[in-house]
Motif scaffolding. Structure first.
Motif, PDB file in Angstrom:
ATOM      1  N   ARG A 129       0.834  -1.208   0.000  1.00 50.31           N
ATOM      2  CA  ARG A 129       0.000   0.000   0.000  1.00 50.31           C
ATOM      3  C   ARG A 129       0.865   1.251   0.000  1.00 50.31           C
ATOM      4  N   LYS A 130       1.939   1.230   0.819  1.00 50.68           N
ATOM      5  CA  LYS A 130       2.825   2.391   0.866  1.00 50.68           C
ATOM      6  C   LYS A 130       3.505   2.613  -0.484  1.00 50.68           C
ATOM      7  N   ALA A 131       3.915   1.507  -1.124  1.00 47.86           N
ATOM      8  CA  ALA A 131       4.553   1.618  -2.432  1.00 47.86           C
ATOM      9  C   ALA A 131       3.579   2.201  -3.455  1.00 47.86           C
ATOM     10  N   GLY A 132       2.305   1.787  -3.391  1.00 44.35           N
ATOM     11  CA  GLY A 132       1.293   2.309  -4.300  1.00 44.35           C
ATOM     12  C   GLY A 132       1.039   3.787  -4.078  1.00 44.35           C
ATOM     13  N   GLU A 133       1.004   4.200  -2.807  1.00 44.12           N
ATOM     14  CA  GLU A 133       0.783   5.612  -2.495  1.00 44.12           C
ATOM     15  C   GLU A 133       1.945   6.457  -2.993  1.00 44.12           C
ATOM     16  N   GLU A 134       3.170   5.929  -2.849  1.00 44.89           N
ATOM     17  CA  GLU A 134       4.339   6.672  -3.328  1.00 44.89           C
ATOM     18  C   GLU A 134       4.308   6.796  -4.853  1.00 44.89           C
ATOM     19  N   ALA A 135       3.892   5.734  -5.540  1.00 49.64           N
ATOM     20  CA  ALA A 135       3.809   5.770  -7.000  1.00 49.64           C
ATOM     21  C   ALA A 135       2.748   6.771  -7.455  1.00 49.64           C
ATOM     22  N   ASP A 136       1.599   6.787  -6.728  1.00 47.49           N
ATOM     23  CA  ASP A 136       0.536   7.742  -7.074  1.00 47.49           C
ATOM     24  C   ASP A 136       1.012   9.180  -6.875  1.00 47.49           C
TER      25      ASP A 136
END
Length: 243
Positions: free
Chosen positions: A217-224
């Motif tokens: 989830r953290k990786a996805g938020e950083e990508a967004d």
């Protein structure tokens, strides 16, 4: 010192919520560290921070113990250690058996924190005949055929299961039939127990999977966030100038 077989903790009869009971060991760990440093008193804010909870929740939890602290002074560390230890049943001796002496069971047997927290490892039990008599953590492993006699002789009410999943239910049933009323289960399976038997499950793989979820989830938020930062003021990606 009283033995655990005939003395049950008073937490449920006193109406302490299960969520509060689950936090008491966190408070006790923090308080023990303070006691070892000879700290006489602690504020609710300091203790809450050390235990990883908010101070309002801590004060509510302690109200169930009848401990409200002193305004401007805080809580007496030694008295709180005693209060929480008493509520958790740690002012008496709790003999414990560990069943399944593979890598995990051996690691549990070697854990030095049991004795300091009121738990005495009374026996190590394994179904493998080749393990019988072998010393682990200074104790000889006993064969599973002796399980019922070991529990009776030592007045055991707490059992730790560290067997493979396929053997855990049968071991659980034998423990319960022999008089064990509380089980800590490290086997990766759900145990079926009768009313009056408490089971706490520890599954390291599940905890790792939960951490993996949060990492994803953290990786996805950083990508967004990175994608959003590349967009122009009108929401479109900035034009790429020709070389």
């Amino acid at each position: 010192m009283a033995t655990g077989r005939n003395h049950r903790p008073a937490t449920r009869s006193r109406g302490i919520p299960e969520a509060t009971v689950a936090r008491l060991p966190l408070y006790l760990r923090a308080l023990t560290a303070l006691s070892e440093r000879s700290v006489p008193t602690v504020s609710s804010e300091e203790l809450a921070a050390a235990a990883g909870v908010n101070s309002a929740k801590l004060r509510k939890d302690f109200s169930y113990l009848g401990s409200y602290g002193t305004r401007g002074v805080g809580y007496d560390v030694e008295y709180l250690v005693y209060q929480i230890s008493r509520e958790l049943g740690l002012t008496q001796d709790w003999p414990v058996v560990i069943v399944g002496i593979g890598n995990l069971g051996a690691a549990l047997a070697n854990y030095g924190g049991f004795a300091s927290r009121g738990f005495r490892v009374a026996a190590l039990i394994d179904a493998d005949p080749a393990m019988a008599g072998k010393p682990v953590a200074g104790m000889p492993v006993q064969h599973a055929d002796e399980l019922e006699k070991i529990i009776s002789d030592n007045g055991v009410s707490i059992g730790v299961i560290a067997t493979p999943a396929g053997a855990a239910q049968q071991v659980c049933e034998r423990l319960v039939a022999a008089g064990v009323t509380s089980i800590l289960n490290f086997a990766p399976t759900v145990l079926s127990v009768p009313d009056g038997v408490d089971v706490r499950k520890v599954d390291l793989s599940i905890e790792l999977q939960i951490l993996a979820f949060h990492e994803q989830r953290k990786a996805g938020e950083e990508a967004d966030a990175e994608a959003a930062s590349r967009k122009g003021p009108d929401g479109d990606m900035p034009a790429v100038m020709p070389a």
